[in-house]
Scaffold this motif. Structure first.
Motif, PDB file in Angstrom:
ATOM      1  N   PHE A 219      22.404  -1.204  11.313  1.00  0.00           N
ATOM      2  CA  PHE A 219      21.152  -0.973  12.041  1.00  0.00           C
ATOM      3  C   PHE A 219      21.242   0.216  12.998  1.00  0.00           C
ATOM      4  O   PHE A 219      20.299   0.514  13.713  1.00  0.00           O
ATOM      5  N   PHE A 220      22.376   0.921  12.977  1.00  0.00           N
ATOM      6  CA  PHE A 220      22.449   2.186  13.718  1.00  0.00           C
ATOM      7  C   PHE A 220      21.957   3.346  12.858  1.00  0.00           C
ATOM      8  O   PHE A 220      21.808   4.465  13.331  1.00  0.00           O
ATOM      9  N   ASP A 221      21.744   3.071  11.565  1.00  0.00           N
ATOM     10  CA  ASP A 221      21.185   4.077  10.658  1.00  0.00           C
ATOM     11  C   ASP A 221      19.676   3.847  10.541  1.00  0.00           C
ATOM     12  O   ASP A 221      19.187   2.763  10.886  1.00  0.00           O
ATOM     13  N   PRO A 222      18.938   4.848  10.016  1.00  0.00           N
ATOM     14  CA  PRO A 222      17.479   4.666   9.899  1.00  0.00           C
ATOM     15  C   PRO A 222      17.135   3.400   9.107  1.00  0.00           C
ATOM     16  O   PRO A 222      17.729   3.122   8.062  1.00  0.00           O
ATOM     17  N   LEU A 223      16.163   2.653   9.620  1.00  0.00           N
ATOM     18  CA  LEU A 223      15.786   1.365   9.020  1.00  0.00           C
ATOM     19  C   LEU A 223      14.635   1.549   8.038  1.00  0.00           C
ATOM     20  O   LEU A 223      13.880   2.529   8.147  1.00  0.00           O
ATOM     21  N   PRO A 224      14.447   0.598   7.111  1.00  0.00           N
ATOM     22  CA  PRO A 224      13.297   0.689   6.199  1.00  0.00           C
ATOM     23  C   PRO A 224      12.006   0.782   7.015  1.00  0.00           C
ATOM     24  O   PRO A 224      11.801  -0.012   7.940  1.00  0.00           O
ATOM     25  N   GLY A 225      11.172   1.753   6.679  1.00  0.00           N
ATOM     26  CA  GLY A 225       9.972   2.006   7.482  1.00  0.00           C
ATOM     27  C   GLY A 225       8.761   1.232   6.983  1.00  0.00           C
ATOM     28  O   GLY A 225       8.782   0.610   5.916  1.00  0.00           O
ATOM     29  N   GLY A 226       7.699   1.273   7.764  1.00  0.00           N
ATOM     30  CA  GLY A 226       6.409   0.752   7.326  1.00  0.00           C
ATOM     31  C   GLY A 226       6.209  -0.747   7.469  1.00  0.00           C
ATOM     32  O   GLY A 226       5.195  -1.272   7.014  1.00  0.00           O
ATOM     33  N   GLY A 227       7.144  -1.465   8.073  1.00  0.00           N
ATOM     34  CA  GLY A 227       6.971  -2.909   8.248  1.00  0.00           C
ATOM     35  C   GLY A 227       5.942  -3.209   9.332  1.00  0.00           C
ATOM     36  O   GLY A 227       5.749  -2.420  10.249  1.00  0.00           O
ATOM     37  N   ASP A 228       5.270  -4.361   9.196  1.00  0.00           N
ATOM     38  CA  ASP A 228       4.336  -4.767  10.257  1.00  0.00           C
ATOM     39  C   ASP A 228       5.096  -5.339  11.445  1.00  0.00           C
ATOM     40  O   ASP A 228       4.644  -5.244  12.575  1.00  0.00           O
ATOM     41  N   LEU A 229       6.238  -5.956  11.153  1.00  0.00           N
ATOM     42  CA  LEU A 229       6.964  -6.666  12.205  1.00  0.00           C
ATOM     43  C   LEU A 229       8.475  -6.490  12.013  1.00  0.00           C
ATOM     44  O   LEU A 229       8.987  -6.755  10.923  1.00  0.00           O
ATOM     45  N   TYR A 230       9.123  -6.019  13.050  1.00  0.00           N
ATOM     46  CA  TYR A 230      10.587  -5.883  13.053  1.00  0.00           C
ATOM     47  C   TYR A 230      11.126  -6.910  14.029  1.00  0.00           C
ATOM     48  O   TYR A 230      10.692  -6.963  15.191  1.00  0.00           O
ATOM     49  N   ILE A 231      12.059  -7.731  13.567  1.00  0.00           N
ATOM     50  CA  ILE A 231      12.579  -8.811  14.416  1.00  0.00           C
ATOM     51  C   ILE A 231      14.031  -8.527  14.769  1.00  0.00           C
ATOM     52  O   ILE A 231      14.835  -8.156  13.902  1.00  0.00           O
ATOM     53  N   LEU A 232      14.339  -8.725  16.039  1.00  0.00           N
ATOM     54  CA  LEU A 232      15.737  -8.689  16.498  1.00  0.00           C
ATOM     55  C   LEU A 232      15.997 -10.031  17.169  1.00  0.00           C
ATOM     56  O   LEU A 232      15.538 -10.278  18.286  1.00  0.00           O
ATOM     57  N   LYS A 233      16.681 -10.909  16.459  1.00  0.00           N
ATOM     58  CA  LYS A 233      16.966 -12.236  17.055  1.00  0.00           C
ATOM     59  C   LYS A 233      18.458 -12.337  17.339  1.00  0.00           C
ATOM     60  O   LYS A 233      19.278 -12.185  16.429  1.00  0.00           O
ATOM     61  N   SER A 234      18.791 -12.583  18.578  1.00  0.00           N
ATOM     62  CA  SER A 234      20.192 -12.749  18.988  1.00  0.00           C
ATOM     63  C   SER A 234      21.038 -11.559  18.560  1.00  0.00           C
ATOM     64  O   SER A 234      22.165 -11.725  18.082  1.00  0.00           O
ATOM     65  N   VAL A 235      20.488 -10.377  18.701  1.00  0.00           N
ATOM     66  CA  VAL A 235      21.211  -9.160  18.320  1.00  0.00           C
ATOM     67  C   VAL A 235      21.545  -8.313  19.543  1.00  0.00           C
ATOM     68  O   VAL A 235      22.693  -7.892  19.731  1.00  0.00           O
ATOM     69  N   LEU A 236      20.556  -8.068  20.402  1.00  0.00           N
ATOM     70  CA  LEU A 236      20.766  -7.078  21.467  1.00  0.00           C
ATOM     71  C   LEU A 236      21.847  -7.495  22.453  1.00  0.00           C
ATOM     72  O   LEU A 236      22.556  -6.638  22.990  1.00  0.00           O
ATOM     73  N   PHE A 237      22.007  -8.811  22.687  1.00  0.00           N
ATOM     74  CA  PHE A 237      23.030  -9.221  23.669  1.00  0.00           C
ATOM     75  C   PHE A 237      24.458  -9.077  23.132  1.00  0.00           C
ATOM     76  O   PHE A 237      25.426  -9.294  23.845  1.00  0.00           O
ATOM     77  N   ASP A 238      24.558  -8.677  21.857  1.00  0.00           N
ATOM     78  CA  ASP A 238      25.892  -8.382  21.296  1.00  0.00           C
ATOM     79  C   ASP A 238      26.389  -7.004  21.710  1.00  0.00           C
ATOM     80  O   ASP A 238      27.527  -6.643  21.381  1.00  0.00           O
ATOM     81  N   TRP A 239      25.515  -6.202  22.345  1.00  0.00           N
ATOM     82  CA  TRP A 239      25.854  -4.790  22.508  1.00  0.00           C
ATOM     83  C   TRP A 239      25.696  -4.301  23.941  1.00  0.00           C
ATOM     84  O   TRP A 239      24.801  -4.747  24.658  1.00  0.00           O
ATOM     85  N   PRO A 240      26.558  -3.335  24.325  1.00  0.00           N
ATOM     86  CA  PRO A 240      26.346  -2.659  25.615  1.00  0.00           C
ATOM     87  C   PRO A 240      25.035  -1.877  25.573  1.00  0.00           C
ATOM     88  O   PRO A 240      24.438  -1.694  24.495  1.00  0.00           O
ATOM     89  N   ASP A 241      24.610  -1.351  26.725  1.00  0.00           N
ATOM     90  CA  ASP A 241      23.281  -0.730  26.823  1.00  0.00           C
ATOM     91  C   ASP A 241      23.071   0.422  25.837  1.00  0.00           C
ATOM     92  O   ASP A 241      22.012   0.538  25.224  1.00  0.00           O
TER      93      ASP A 241
END
Ligand SMILES: C[S@@+](CC[C@H](N)C(=O)[O-])C[C@H]1O[C@@H](n2cnc3c(N)ncnc32)[C@H](O)[C@@H]1O
Length: 322
Positions: A219-241
């Protein structure tokens, strides 16, 4: 609670040991006498007996007659493989348990010291040990129960959603629930290759395979575009700022101009950030208050447009590309 109770390491280790030795399942299978139980578990009789007597004194298992053990309600929580995913010292439970030994280094340096225990950083360790990675994926999926698919603040908004991209979606438990609940929606699962390959049976069991695309990428590479909804569940707290901002930026780019990005799991309005100490020792991640998140989202090209709470109690934050 007194200091010695707070600092007791004995009981948690005993729980991990009996979990690893599948003691509850062996008792349930009829091995109640300590000699039988030790033989079935491949353990030393006297040592296991001492561990079990300690646990009985703490309220886990019962010893109805000397040297005979039975399950009580708490011990029944140790039955079955799913309940053991986070405790098994020979599998992913061992990664979490031994990682706590690196907490002092993490506190001294402000950086994760997982590599001190396992020779590599967390994600590299999972990549090098597919069998441990499979248990991690199982803990994230079945180990956390059926996820709550209602990740939009206003349920009426689902009417306009046709495509959902679950970013870092593990083996697809949440996406499968969304697709099951919303037959008109198509989904894309994005996760690392080793995890994505384990998603097939999840989608098949939910009967939604024909509406899923899986994308094995970072997910550090370009993601598939054009989605109506992108979900990040329990992902961001795995990473520094810095990394968390980079992931959000990828979501913002892919959702631009009219999609939205939803974050599930974080602090709600007025709440303090969760200390997320396990994330600190495993991956150097952190929890964030809503204000901290808002600032990060802006840097990533997103605006927070709504906040709410799922029935499960998890905070949800919706963002739109700016
Ligand atoms: C804590 S798990 C959460 C999984 C899922 N969203 C859930 O709530 O069950 C974090 C996920 O991020 C994935 N992940 C870690 N690094 C990644 C990367 N660079 N690119 C894509 N996914 C990654 C992991 O494989 C894992 O599935």
């Amino acid at each position: 609670m007194d200091l010695w109770t707070l600092s007791d390491l004995c009981t948690p280790w005993c729980v991990h040991v009996v979990a690893t030795l599948r003691i509850a399942d062996r008792i349930a299978a009829g091995n109640e006498e300590i000699g039988q139980l030790a033989a079935a578990a491949g353990a030393d009789r006297d040592s296991l007996h001492r561990v079990l007597r300690h646990l009985v004194s703490k309220g886990l298992f019962a010893e109805p007659a000397p040297g005979r053990f039975s399950l009580n309600e708490t011990a029944r929580g140790l039955l079955g493989e799913t309940n053991l995913l986070g405790l098994d010292l020979d599998a992913f439970g061992g990664r979490m348990a031994y990682a706590w030994g690196t907490l002092l280094s993490a506190v001294r340096t402000g950086k994760p010291a997982y590599h001190e225990a396992f020779g590599r950083g967390f994600w590299e360790d999972l990549e090098a040990h597919p069998e441990i990675a499979a248990k991690f994926d199982a803990l994230m999926g079945p180990g956390h129960g059926v996820p709550d698919w209602r990740v939009l603040v206003d349920p009426a908004d689902w009417e306009s959603v046709r495509t959902v991209v679950d970013v870092g979606g593990g083996t697809g438990a949440l996406l499968a629930e969304i697709l099951r609940a919303r037959p008109a929606v198509r989904g894309t699962l994005v996760d690392l290759p080793g995890t994505v390959v384990r998603s097939g049976e999840v989608f098949q069991a939910a009967g939604v395979s024909d509406r899923v695309t899986t994308v094995a990428q970072s997910f550090f590479d370009p993601l598939p575009g054009g989605g109506d909804l992108y979900i990040l569940k329990s992902v961001l707290f795995d990473w520094p700022d810095r990394e968390a901002t980079a992931i959000l930026r990828r979501c913002a780019e892919a959702a631009y101009p009219s999609g939205r990005v939803v974050i599930s799991g974080g602090a709600g309005p007025g709440e303090e950030a969760d200390p997320e100490l396990l994330m600190m020792v495993l991956v150097g991640g952190r929890g964030r208050s809503l204000d901290e998140f808002r600032k990060m989202a802006r840097e990533a090209g997103l605006e927070v447009t709504a906040t709410g709470r799922q029935a499960s109690g998890r905070a949800i934050v919706e963002c739109r590309p700016r």
